[in-house]
Design an enzyme around this catalytic site. Structure first.
Site, PDB file in Angstrom:
ATOM      1  CB  CYS A  74      -0.875  -0.016   1.254  1.00 20.96           C
ATOM      2  SG  CYS A  74      -1.866   1.474   1.441  1.00 20.96           S
ATOM      3  CB  CYS A 189      -2.920   3.552  -5.654  1.00 25.39           C
ATOM      4  SG  CYS A 189      -4.268   2.747  -4.737  1.00 25.39           S
TER       5      CYS A 189
HETATM    6  N1  DGL Z   1      -3.936   0.414  -2.069  1.00 26.22           N
HETATM    7  C1  DGL Z   1      -3.584   1.617  -1.398  1.00 26.22           C
HETATM    8  C2  DGL Z   1      -2.310   2.238  -1.974  1.00 26.22           C
HETATM    9  O1  DGL Z   1      -1.498   1.555  -2.579  1.00 26.22           O
HETATM   10  C3  DGL Z   1      -4.580   2.729  -1.171  1.00 26.22           C
HETATM   11  C4  DGL Z   1      -6.028   2.649  -1.208  1.00 26.22           C
HETATM   12  C5  DGL Z   1      -6.644   3.499  -0.087  1.00 26.22           C
HETATM   13  O2  DGL Z   1      -6.804   2.941   0.994  1.00 26.22           O
HETATM   14  O3  DGL Z   1      -6.954   4.681  -0.320  1.00 26.22           O
HETATM   15  O4  DGL Z   1      -2.069   3.404  -1.827  1.00 26.22           O
END
Ligand code: DGL
Length: 276
Positions: A74, A189
């Site tokens: 993330c 993301c």
């Molecule tokens: N998957 C997460 C990232 O790589 C973010 C999604 C979120 O919780 O806003 O930033």
């Protein structure tokens, strides 16, 4: 020797785009997937509160699963708290996902690169430092999207795409300047690679959508110290050998459950104390 699992962590389903690449390079390794869906989306959180949450949650996960490696799959969490997590748990091995600005700046011919991420990731000092260190020769266009993580969840869980909304979110990535055009968009993301096909379809011109997941998986392989022998019987890994997925909400919906099954993960109920 019992093999300790690799724990892959995200706020939602995005980390699965990293998990599937880790599987390619370490097919026999047990995986524990953790979705902090009770905290989703991380893009909206106050930084101090999110940092505290991540440190508390990680303490519990390290105790419960004793992972060999924790992959913070993330960008929003890693760009905020990777250093804090390493400081709080110096014996744990963390691998983070951070915006792939360095490879994008190396590959871009037009020197116009866009970074598509949550609004929080584009605000982070960490991201600004990556640009200053590795991309001074490029023009880096930071695009913070409020909606795309949710739209990616809808795409994967319900097979539903709102083309107009997705087009509006990616539109600022496309820059034309002095006869040059953006040629690389960094998917910063982990949710976004699920939408790569939709992005390609809706893009005003072709670009490279850079997904760092394969590189992250190679890095996980390089730091993994436990030798894996394909001949090693599963029983040698001790109890709880199947790959599992945990949701901090404790209430994954049927679509989330189906998705985990498609990724070969059994949805398990987290022990008491995993914050919701
Ligand atoms: N998957 C997460 C990232 O790589 C973010 C999604 C979120 O919780 O806003 O930033």
């Amino acid at each position: 020797m019992a093999r300790r699992p690799i724990l892959v962590f995200d706020s939602g389903i995005g980390g699965l785009t990293v998990l599937r690449e880790i599987r390619q390079v370490l097919p026999d390794r047990r995986l524990v997937y953790v979705a902090d869906d009770a905290g989703f989306p991380y893009g909206d959180w106050d930084e101090d509160r999110l940092r505290d949450r991540l440190i508390a949650l990680m303490g519990r996960l390290l105790r419960d699963h004793a992972p060999e490696i924790v992959v913070i799959a993330c960008n929003t969490a890693a760009t905020l708290a990777l250093a804090d997590l390493r400081a709080a748990y110096p014996n744990a091995c963390f691998v983070g996902t951070v915006p792939a600005i360095k490879p994008a700046a190396e590959r871009s011919r037009s020197r116009l690169v866009s970074v598509l991420a949550t609004p929080a990731t584009v605000r982070r000092d960490y991201t600004r430092q990556l640009i200053a260190t590795f991309a001074a020769h490029c023009e880096i266009n930071l695009v913070g999207s409020r909606q795309l993580a949710r739209l990616a969840e809808a795409h994967v869980q319900n097979n539903a795409d709102d083309d107009a909304a997705i087009r509006a979110e990616i539109a600022p990535c496309f820059v034309e300047k002095a006869g040059q055009r953006t040629d690389i968009v960094v998917l910063a993301c982990t949710h976004y690679p699920f939408l790569a096909g939709v992005f390609e379809r809706l893009a005003p011109w072709p670009v490279q959508w850079l997904d760092p997941a394969p590189a992250i998986a190679r890095h996980v392989l390089s730091v993994s110290t436990v030798a894996v022998s394909p001949a090693e019987p599963a029983a040698a890994t001790g109890e709880g050998t199947d790959p599992v997925a945990l949701f901090t909400s404790r209430r994954p919906n049927p679509a989330q459950r189906r998705l985990m099954e498609q990724f070969g993960l059994r949805v398990a109920v987290p022990g008491p104390g995993l914050i919701a």
